[in-house]
Write a protein that holds these residues in place. Sequence first.
Motif, short mmCIF file in Angstrom:
data_model
loop_
_atom_site.label_atom_id
_atom_site.label_comp_id
_atom_site.label_asym_id
_atom_site.label_seq_id
_atom_site.Cartn_x
_atom_site.Cartn_y
_atom_site.Cartn_z
N VAL A 102 0.88 -1.17 0.00
CA VAL A 102 0.00 0.00 0.00
C VAL A 102 0.92 1.22 0.00
CG1 VAL A 102 -1.79 1.27 1.21
CG2 VAL A 102 -1.81 -1.23 1.23
N SER A 103 0.81 2.06 -1.04
CA SER A 103 1.83 3.09 -1.28
C SER A 103 1.24 4.49 -1.36
CB SER A 103 2.58 2.80 -2.58
OG SER A 103 3.15 1.52 -2.58
N ARG A 128 3.80 0.62 2.72
CA ARG A 128 3.63 -0.37 3.78
C ARG A 128 3.67 -1.71 3.08
NH1 ARG A 128 -0.32 -3.76 5.50
NH2 ARG A 128 -0.51 -4.20 7.73
N SER A 129 4.75 -2.44 3.28
CA SER A 129 5.02 -3.64 2.49
C SER A 129 4.86 -4.90 3.34
CB SER A 129 6.44 -3.56 1.92
OG SER A 129 6.72 -4.67 1.09
N ALA A 130 3.94 -5.76 2.94
CA ALA A 130 3.70 -7.02 3.64
C ALA A 130 4.28 -8.17 2.81
CB ALA A 130 2.20 -7.23 3.86
N TYR A 131 5.30 -8.82 3.35
CA TYR A 131 5.96 -9.93 2.68
C TYR A 131 5.55 -11.23 3.36
CZ TYR A 131 9.85 -12.92 1.10
OH TYR A 131 10.61 -13.93 0.58
N THR A 132 4.85 -12.08 2.63
CA THR A 132 4.37 -13.36 3.16
C THR A 132 5.17 -14.47 2.50
OG1 THR A 132 2.14 -12.47 3.48
CG2 THR A 132 2.37 -14.86 3.43
N TYR A 133 5.80 -15.31 3.31
CA TYR A 133 6.72 -16.31 2.77
C TYR A 133 6.47 -17.67 3.44
CZ TYR A 133 9.14 -15.15 7.11
OH TYR A 133 9.44 -14.92 8.43
N THR A 134 6.92 -18.73 2.74
CA THR A 134 6.75 -20.08 3.29
C THR A 134 7.74 -20.31 4.43
OG1 THR A 134 8.31 -21.03 1.70
CG2 THR A 134 5.97 -20.99 1.07
N SER A 135 7.31 -21.06 5.43
CA SER A 135 8.17 -21.34 6.58
C SER A 135 7.74 -22.66 7.22
CB SER A 135 8.07 -20.20 7.60
OG SER A 135 6.76 -20.12 8.12
N ASP A 136 8.49 -23.05 8.25
CA ASP A 136 8.16 -24.24 9.04
C ASP A 136 8.01 -25.49 8.15
OD1 ASP A 136 7.73 -25.59 11.41
OD2 ASP A 136 5.56 -25.30 11.36
N TRP A 137 8.98 -25.65 7.25
CA TRP A 137 8.96 -26.82 6.37
C TRP A 137 9.26 -28.09 7.18
CZ3 TRP A 137 7.85 -26.92 1.14
CH2 TRP A 137 7.72 -25.67 0.52
N LYS A 159 6.97 -4.24 6.79
CA LYS A 159 8.01 -3.23 6.94
C LYS A 159 7.75 -2.07 5.97
CE LYS A 159 11.81 -6.31 8.33
NZ LYS A 159 13.21 -6.72 8.04
N ALA A 160 8.42 -0.96 6.22
CA ALA A 160 8.39 0.14 5.26
C ALA A 160 9.34 -0.17 4.12
CB ALA A 160 8.81 1.44 5.95
#
Length: 214
Positions: A102-103, A128-137, A159-160
């Motif tokens: 969202v900018s 406002r940058s939302a980075y969603t990533y894979t985890s807990d493999w 994060k900004a």
Amino acid sequence: MKTIKQVLSILFVSMVSFLAVGQKGLEHSIYFDAGFGAGKFGGVQMNFNYIWDNNVSGHFGYNSGSEKSEYIPKDYSMGVVGSTLNFLTFNTAEPKDYLNNVSIGIGKVIPLNDNNTVRFHPKISVTRSAYTYTSDWKKKENKELLFANYTYSHETKIKAAMILRPSIEFPFSRAFGLFIDPQIYIGHGKTQASCYFGIQLGLLNDQKLKHANL
């Protein structure tokens, strides 16, 4: 999803409001743009724009994209079912990372011809940058043939960030135009490039230029 709905609602209400008021007599430009992107985390974007005296601009918008996850284990397999589904859906079923921004930002309009039907419009956005990533493999204990041999979940970090956008616009008429929007994203420890293409609707080109505002 809630953030996406809120942004879409704000953009829609803003667009309807200025169309309802009417644009006669304005010396400025106010318009909505939307398009699709290619490249790293290229996806969809939409922006609400205002240009003062064909010179300085402000914008508010949203973009969203996805990429094959960079955290996939080397021995990961989707299995027969997963691989088939991924092939049929053009790689949309593979594990993904997502980037949603969202900018808000400013820009400078540089007309490239007397009619203002081609203009260079460099912009800078704070997002406002939302980075969603894979985890807990976690690898499954039993060998899998039909299905994936790992389970995983997603985590999100907010994060900004900053986006540099040296755009080229083609406001062919008062109400309709096209744009090419290269972007350099800097955030979440990443620097990556993409390029968006799309349409513009609103008050784009109210009058011919007597001279360029440089």
